[in-house]
Write a protein that holds these residues in place. Sequence first.
Motif, mmCIF file in Angstrom:
data_model
loop_
_atom_site.group_PDB
_atom_site.id
_atom_site.type_symbol
_atom_site.label_atom_id
_atom_site.label_comp_id
_atom_site.label_asym_id
_atom_site.label_seq_id
_atom_site.Cartn_x
_atom_site.Cartn_y
_atom_site.Cartn_z
ATOM 1 N N ASP A 1 0.818 -1.207 0.000
ATOM 2 C CA ASP A 1 0.000 0.000 0.000
ATOM 3 C C ASP A 1 0.858 1.265 0.000
ATOM 4 O O ASP A 1 0.529 2.262 0.655
ATOM 5 C CB ASP A 1 -0.967 0.009 1.180
ATOM 6 N N THR B 1 -1.690 -2.089 -3.873
ATOM 7 C CA THR B 1 -2.162 -0.914 -3.147
ATOM 8 C C THR B 1 -3.620 -1.112 -2.767
ATOM 9 O O THR B 1 -4.340 -1.890 -3.406
ATOM 10 C CB THR B 1 -2.015 0.373 -3.979
ATOM 11 N N LYS C 1 -3.655 6.163 -2.832
ATOM 12 C CA LYS C 1 -2.498 5.568 -3.486
ATOM 13 C C LYS C 1 -2.814 5.111 -4.907
ATOM 14 O O LYS C 1 -1.983 4.471 -5.551
ATOM 15 C CB LYS C 1 -1.995 4.357 -2.678
#
Length: 271
Positions: free
Chosen positions: A132, A213, A218
């Motif tokens: 992430d 992610t 993001k």
Amino acid sequence: MRRTNAPGALGGLVWLLIVLVPVYWVLVTSLRTREGFFDANPLAVPTRPTLENYRLVLDNGFAHFLWNSVVVTAGATLLTLVVSFLAAYAIVRGTSRALRWTFSVFLLGLAIPLQATIIPVYYLIAKAQMYDTLGAVVLPSAAFAIPLTVIILVNFLRDIPDELYESMRADGAGHWRMLWNLALPLSRPALITVTIYDALNVWNGFLFPLILTQSPDKRVLPLFVWSFQGEFTINVPAILAAVILSTLPTLALYVLGRRQLIGGLTAGFGK
């Protein structure tokens, strides 16, 4: 005088229409209102064009996701260029048998599909505590771009005459000086080529951002367009406006470097 190739000209015209008609439809549809999309002729020019769809896309955080894509693309491309150029120079100028085997390993890397490695890549990223983050997308994207980049650079560097290296060596230059003052300037066409090619691939990448992610902040542009489509399913003009805005940077990059891209891909394969 050369005879006109009528069938070839006709085929080229048909292919041009096949390519341009969908692009035209996307463009004119993005300028319609949602209500006008269902009422008007799909190929007709909108009587009251509007930029409201583009405003809607920009108001949904487009600039933030654009910046994420720029960071990921720039980071992965720069890492790919540095590693690949150093590896290509070592393969071309090195004399050990291990370097020849290294080149075979890079060739083998072209045969490994990205989808087949997504589980081990996810495991490695999670163990490295990078899940992430934008770096989780940068590293595997660069790793899968390196094999082809090395092959292109190796074939280009092999065309640099050995006499140039020997003359610099006679002047007392070492490998780092030859790398910086000789190989790098002469490899500029190939470097521009792989920069454009790798940047386009990373920019359009979808699988790594999707798997590696999770947070909305993001997301990169392909994920943004995908999520935007899910949120505004019935607003087709707004979805197409998001598609157009997301493709403008790559289109500009290709237009600026198309000659270097085509010329560099064929350079080094003539021998």
